[in-house]
Scaffold this motif. Sequence first.
Motif, PDB file in Angstrom:
ATOM      1  N   TYR A  98      42.963 -28.464   8.165  1.00  0.00           N
ATOM      2  CA  TYR A  98      43.116 -29.440   7.100  1.00  0.00           C
ATOM      3  C   TYR A  98      41.760 -29.789   6.499  1.00  0.00           C
ATOM      4  O   TYR A  98      40.775 -29.897   7.227  1.00  0.00           O
ATOM      5  N   ALA A 100      39.926 -32.890   4.245  1.00  0.00           N
ATOM      6  CA  ALA A 100      40.121 -34.300   3.945  1.00  0.00           C
ATOM      7  C   ALA A 100      38.900 -34.803   3.197  1.00  0.00           C
ATOM      8  O   ALA A 100      37.798 -34.257   3.342  1.00  0.00           O
ATOM      9  N   MET A 116      38.280 -40.651   6.482  1.00  0.00           N
ATOM     10  CA  MET A 116      38.994 -39.745   5.581  1.00  0.00           C
ATOM     11  C   MET A 116      40.244 -40.426   5.011  1.00  0.00           C
ATOM     12  O   MET A 116      41.113 -40.868   5.768  1.00  0.00           O
ATOM     13  N   TRP A 119      44.139 -36.304   2.320  1.00  0.00           N
ATOM     14  CA  TRP A 119      44.350 -35.136   3.167  1.00  0.00           C
ATOM     15  C   TRP A 119      45.140 -34.070   2.429  1.00  0.00           C
ATOM     16  O   TRP A 119      46.035 -34.374   1.643  1.00  0.00           O
TER      17      TRP A 119
END
Length: 129
Positions: A98, A100, A116, A119
């Motif tokens: 991922y 972010a 963060m 996302w």
Amino acid sequence: QVQLVESGGGLVQAGGSLRLSCAASGRAFRLSAVGWFRQAPGKDREFVGGSSWGGVGTYYTYYADSVKGRFTISRDNAKNTVYLQMNSLKPEDTAVYYCAAGRAPNSDSAPWLDGMYYWGSGTLVTVSS
């Protein structure tokens, strides 16, 4: 508001390479800290690396010990994209990755995860042995 879309995941043999991309919307993206995280099945999401604004034309990069020397983060502000170049991949690198965006931590000991705000939905990386 920032929207993030990851791409570039796939299946690769151990020792191979992949480059993940994180394409962002939003005018201020170049000022945002961007973190890469991964989550393997049955495990918590973990920090892989991050990039934070260091002044005009400068970014600082940070890496988890497990990927240091193998992974590299770069940014192309003209394309509003951050990359994660992954070399010498190992089976233990298998995870959903991922990206972010948000704020970098205030200290070296503070976790990137806490800052963060935005996302992506993730991209799967599978490393076969």
